[in-house]
Design a protein around this motif. Structure first.
Motif, mmCIF file in Angstrom:
data_model
loop_
_atom_site.group_PDB
_atom_site.id
_atom_site.type_symbol
_atom_site.label_atom_id
_atom_site.label_comp_id
_atom_site.label_asym_id
_atom_site.label_seq_id
_atom_site.Cartn_x
_atom_site.Cartn_y
_atom_site.Cartn_z
ATOM 1 N N LEU A 577 0.815 -1.213 0.000
ATOM 2 C CA LEU A 577 0.000 0.000 0.000
ATOM 3 C C LEU A 577 0.845 1.257 0.000
ATOM 4 N N ARG A 578 1.941 1.230 0.737
ATOM 5 C CA ARG A 578 2.770 2.426 0.906
ATOM 6 C C ARG A 578 4.022 2.396 0.040
ATOM 7 N N ALA A 579 4.082 1.552 -0.976
ATOM 8 C CA ALA A 579 5.305 1.414 -1.767
ATOM 9 C C ALA A 579 5.716 2.730 -2.401
ATOM 10 N N ALA A 580 4.789 3.429 -3.051
ATOM 11 C CA ALA A 580 5.137 4.686 -3.711
ATOM 12 C C ALA A 580 5.549 5.740 -2.690
ATOM 13 N N GLU A 581 4.795 5.855 -1.601
ATOM 14 C CA GLU A 581 5.120 6.848 -0.580
ATOM 15 C C GLU A 581 6.487 6.589 0.028
ATOM 16 N N ARG A 634 -5.770 6.933 -2.062
ATOM 17 C CA ARG A 634 -6.099 6.236 -0.809
ATOM 18 C C ARG A 634 -7.545 6.520 -0.397
ATOM 19 N N ARG A 635 -7.966 7.772 -0.545
ATOM 20 C CA ARG A 635 -9.333 8.126 -0.155
ATOM 21 C C ARG A 635 -10.346 7.358 -0.997
ATOM 22 N N GLU A 636 -10.092 7.254 -2.278
ATOM 23 C CA GLU A 636 -11.015 6.548 -3.165
ATOM 24 C C GLU A 636 -11.092 5.063 -2.804
ATOM 25 N N ALA A 637 -9.978 4.482 -2.366
ATOM 26 C CA ALA A 637 -9.950 3.060 -2.017
ATOM 27 C C ALA A 637 -10.341 2.802 -0.565
ATOM 28 N N GLY A 638 -10.575 3.870 0.218
ATOM 29 C CA GLY A 638 -10.906 3.693 1.629
ATOM 30 C C GLY A 638 -9.750 3.163 2.447
ATOM 31 N N GLY A 643 -9.240 5.246 5.907
ATOM 32 C CA GLY A 643 -9.905 4.038 6.358
ATOM 33 C C GLY A 643 -9.001 3.366 7.388
ATOM 34 N N ARG A 644 -9.430 2.223 7.900
ATOM 35 C CA ARG A 644 -8.664 1.521 8.925
ATOM 36 C C ARG A 644 -8.250 0.152 8.406
ATOM 37 N N LEU A 645 -7.092 -0.311 8.863
ATOM 38 C CA LEU A 645 -6.623 -1.659 8.563
ATOM 39 C C LEU A 645 -6.155 -2.319 9.849
ATOM 40 N N ALA A 646 -6.332 -3.627 9.897
ATOM 41 C CA ALA A 646 -5.737 -4.443 10.956
ATOM 42 C C ALA A 646 -5.317 -5.758 10.322
ATOM 43 N N ALA A 647 -4.192 -6.273 10.739
ATOM 44 C CA ALA A 647 -3.696 -7.547 10.234
ATOM 45 C C ALA A 647 -3.660 -8.554 11.369
#
Length: 735
Positions: A577-581, A634-638, A643-647
């Motif tokens: 998700l954060r590869a480009a950043e 990111r906003r478009e994909a939530g 949005g929130r993530l948990a693994a």
């Protein structure tokens, strides 16, 4: 000087009271005990019985009354040599445990990471002569020499006294037994040198002075978060040193978090120059005795400034008045083992709980931080120009499709020519490749068999200088075999792809007269090694530095004018998700090493994708545009920060049992609007240190109470013996 405690006195519990004691163990919660013969206060460290053994815990509050009176056991007593754990740190412990779903005792263990600090210093008693001597004392020449020696020196230990008097230790022991010598009370622990906030700092530019004034004004005004957003070389450190000085002048303690504390020699030198003495340092490479002294100095309020890695956040400051998180974007602030937390975010929580300001500093702020600025939760102070008139380097993307390196080489003709020009001009250059070792992959020339780790889903990386093939995940190491383990061929093995050692080898071949060094976590195993390399660069004893990402950690090389990135595309692929950043941040930081003094700098990015948005943004110097586009995506994909993530990472040695539990856990997941559950699936590292791994990813809207849903879900299916479940709320990596 010891600072005053900023919090009110803790609550006291009288003898016979019920109390809750939290132990530094991965238990469900606090245990209930009865206070013994002497009262204790909230936060006190106490010895308690635990089964058939003894443990040390912290008084967490009143007991809930859940244990029958007949089964209630008294504590064994408080530890008088340690101040109570501050209420602010106890609140942080509870907050982190609730947020990360970790047992509170596992979080407390991070605050009690030095058990020896809970005991008083074990110093040999200092002896002095009793006056007048006891009646009937038997005289001897040796005894007379001891007593005469004490008239000429201050009280001393028995060993020092015997050595000074030229007698054996039995003579001193005899005098002590005869009560001709007596011990003095232990002296108080010495306080570390205290940084002087009144020492003048360097002259600041108008922009720096304005930012420093804003930061000073925030002190004493309650909780706030400020982003100090300055380009590389803009002097952010000197600006926040002004806030540090103001906090010290107000009698408050300061914590500075750095992502690579073991490699911060330049930072420590700048601090010492500004404040007259070094700060206390806290990281994993500090020796046990020094860690013990530092922990105790912090706890009694004698430590003015501590600079540390993420674990320093859990030190027991009684009067913390400022936290600085330098390079706040850096991934090293995320802990992914044990209790999974992000030190930057938990620093903000500690500031809110303690009612004091938190400062985040970066040239490439995290998208989460910028979203908080835009939402009005954080304030932003900008330093758009480099200090002392230095210009930002010119960045060029080198199209490897147009001008690739010769076969078997990694430096293209454009970069090779730039290196030759720079070295001929007597200037310094840096080559950057974020890949340790000599080659990331080694395979059989005949059958293509790849040497891999038997304990992890990873190839073995050749480290030619050490003569070993290593796993970078578990540390497994072998020498290169003479024959292929698969086909038995003796044709040998081929090294595939470049590591930083291979790039250094090529550079040494092309420029044999250049004085070259390699800077990686393998060659800089500690602060001394890093400091030696930094000093060699500053004194121009090196011409060319070849390194991995540690060369991007804020170093100032005034004579460095060229940075060459060997593989700028590395890190862009893989679905992260954060590869480009991350790639943008890392390459921006690496580029920022060039041209930091009077000579202009340039940066060459070797890329097979020069039209990639990251490359275009770097070349154009359009950081804000890149972040805006990344935020919109990111906003478009939530996705975070919108949005929130948990693994969930499940692991076990029995693969079949692991897959069975993963399927059962998936079926037990409660349905809820606003939550998507992905998995189970094999983790990218499906085998790690001999344990098979499966992952779930939970995607939720920000309106969902994610932790409550996770607790509900995990409570429906307990893992069988041998299977671990690790929860990572807000994951930053997906291995």
């Amino acid at each position: 000087m010891t600072v005053a405690t900023a919090t009110p006195p803790p609550a006291e519990f009288s003898p016979g009271s019920r109390i809750a004691v939290l132990l530094p163990l991965p238990l469900a919660g606090a245990y209930e005990y009865r206070v013994g013969a002497e009262p204790v206060v909230a936060g006190a460290f106490v010895r308690v019985p635990l089964g058939r053994r003894e443990a040390v815990g912290v008084v967490w509050g009143p007991g809930p009354g859940a244990v029958d009176e007949a089964r209630l056991r008294p504590i064994l007593g408080p530890l008088p040599a340690v101040p109570p754990l501050p209420a602010e740190l106890r609140a942080l412990t509870d907050w982190v445990a609730a947020y990360t779903l970790a047992p509170p005792g596992a979080v407390l263990k991070m605050a009690m990471s030095v058990p020896a600090a809970l005991q008083p210093p074990r110093l040999p008693p200092r002896l002095r002569a009793v006056a007048p001597p006891p009646a009937g004392l038997k005289a001897s020449p040796a005894r007379a020499r001891v007593l005469a020696q004490l008239e000429q020196m201050p009280p001393a230990s028995a060993a020092d006294l015997a050595r000074a008097a030229g007698v054996g230790p039995l003579v001193v022991r005899g005098l002590f037994a005869a009560r001709a010598l007596e011990p003095l009370p232990d002296p108080p622990e010495p306080d570390p040198p205290r940084p002087d906030p009144a020492r003048p700092g360097p002259a600041l530019s108008p922009a720096q002075a304005a930012a420093a004034a804003e930061l000073r004004a925030a002190l004493g005004a309650g909780f706030s978060v400020t982003l100090l957003d300055g380009v590389t070389g803009s002097g952010k450190t000197e600006v926040y040193f002004e806030a540090v000085a103001a906090a010290l002048a107000a009698g408050r303690q300061v914590l500075v978090l750095l992502p690579e504390i073991a490699l911060s020699a330049q930072w420590l030198e700048r601090f010492t120059r500004r404040f007259g003495c070094p700060p206390l340092v806290w990281h994993s490479e500090v020796g046990e005795a020094r860690r013990r002294d530092t922990w105790r100095a912090v706890a009694r309020g004698a430590a003015g400034v501590v600079v540390g890695a993420r674990s320093a956040l859990f030190l027991p400051f009684p009067a913390l008045g400022l936290i600085v998180v330098d390079e706040e974007h850096d991934g090293a602030f995320k802990q992914e083992d044990g209790v999974c937390y992000h030190a930057r975010d938990m620093a903000v929580v500690r500031g809110r709980l303690g009612g004091f300001p938190v400062l985040l500093a970066s040239a490439t702020p995290a998208l989460e931080t910028m979203a908080n600025v835009q939402a009005g939760r954080y304030r932003r102070l900008a330093l758009p120009d480099r200090h002392a008139g230095a210009a930002l380097p010119r960045i060029v993307a080198v199209d490897l499709r147009r001008a690739p390196p010769p076969r078997g080489r990694w430096l293209g003709p454009d970069l090779e020519a730039a290196l030759a020009e720079t070295l001929a001009a007597g200037e310094q250059a840096m080559l950057y490749l974020n890949r340790r070792g000599y080659a990331p992959l080694t395979l059989c020339k005949k059958c293509g068999f790849r040497l891999r780790c038997p304990h992890c889903s990873a190839w073995l990386v050749e480290h030619r200088r050490r003569g070993r093939l290593l796993c970078h995940h578990c540390g497994h190491a072998i020498t290169r075999p003479d024959t292929c383990p698969d086909c038995g061929s003796e044709e040998g093995f081929a090294a595939c792809g470049p590591g930083v050692e291979r790039v250094a080898e090529e550079a040494a071949f092309l420029f044999p007269q250049a004085r070259l060094a390699v800077m990686t976590s393998d060659t800089c195993a500690g602060p001394a090694a890093a400091a030696a390399l930094v000093e060699a660069m500053a004194e121009r004893r090196l011409d060319l530095l070849v390194g991995t990402q540690i060369v991007a950690k804020g170093y100032h090389f005034p004579h460095l004018t060229l940075v060459g990135v060997v593989d700028a595309d590395l890190g862009l692929d893989g679905g992260d998700l954060r590869a480009a950043e991350r790639t943008f941040q890392l390459l921006s930081q690496v580029a920022g090493r060039a041209g930091r003094a009077e000579r202009p700098g340039r940066v060459l990015l070797q890329s097979w994708q020069p039209d990639h948005p990251v490359m275009r943004a770097l070349v154009a110097g359009d950081r804000d545009g890149f972040l805006a586009r990344e935020a919109a995506s990111r906003r478009e994909a939530g996705m975070p920060p919108y949005g929130r993530l948990a693994a969930l990472i499940l692991s076990g040695e029995d693969e079949a049992a692991l897959d069975g539990f993963a399927a059962r856990l998936a079926r037990a997941a409660p349905l809820r609007d606003g939550i998507d559950l992905l998995g189970p699936a094999p983790a990218p590292l499906a085998l790690l240190r001999g344990r098979h791994r499966r992952r779930f990813l939970v995607k939720a809207t920000r309106a969902v109470a994610l932790q409550a849903w996770l607790r509900d879900w995990l409570g429906r299916a307990a893992p069988p013996a041998g299977i671990r479940v690790q929860v990572d709320v807000d994951p930053t990596g997906f291995q």
